[in-house]
Design an enzyme around this catalytic site. Sequence first.
Site, PDB file in Angstrom:
ATOM      1  N   TYR A   1       0.842  -1.200   0.000  1.00 29.56           N
ATOM      2  CA  TYR A   1       0.000   0.000   0.000  1.00 29.56           C
ATOM      3  C   TYR A   1       0.878   1.251   0.000  1.00 29.56           C
ATOM      4  O   TYR A   1       0.653   2.180  -0.786  1.00 29.56           O
ATOM      5  CB  TYR A   1      -0.929  -0.007   1.212  1.00 29.56           C
TER       6      TYR A   1
ATOM      7  N   LYS B   1       1.091   4.172  -2.966  1.00 29.55           N
ATOM      8  CA  LYS B   1       0.794   5.584  -2.732  1.00 29.55           C
ATOM      9  C   LYS B   1       1.997   6.469  -3.059  1.00 29.55           C
ATOM     10  O   LYS B   1       1.828   7.626  -3.462  1.00 29.55           O
ATOM     11  CB  LYS B   1       0.299   5.805  -1.299  1.00 29.55           C
TER      12      LYS B   1
END
Length: 154
Positions: A53, A57
Amino acid sequence: MFAINSLAPYLLTALVERPERLIYLSSGMHEGGDVLLDDLQWVRRRWRGAQAYSDSKLHDVLLAFAVARLWPEVLSNAVDPGWVPTKMGGRGAPGDLGQAHLTQVWLATGSDTGSGGYYYHRQPHRTHPAASDRETQDRFLDACASLTGVRLTG
């Protein structure tokens, strides 16, 4: 994770007619992202969801900054909405859900926004050091082009 959070925004950007503004949804977790562009899809690494994750990002910030550089006529920015109590963020998230969308609205409609920034609560915010590195941005774009067969051109 990579396909949805990183590759999809790249592909949509590469295929869209250039708009006036682009806003990429990132996260403060991008600061913990790794720039391992030779294993974007986690094929050789042992899966770690939180790291994947964070990496994705960071990719969003790389993309926003690269687009700002390559398309100077387009306002391109990344935003951190904060950790807010949603189904994804969980009930214990400390952020204010009522504030989370305000930076995106400001970037989408404001006349006092620039390009190539990363914002949290309508303020410029620090980014991962790699986010501003032109070579890293270009390597990320090249990797995405290789995976999709679609090149984002300047």
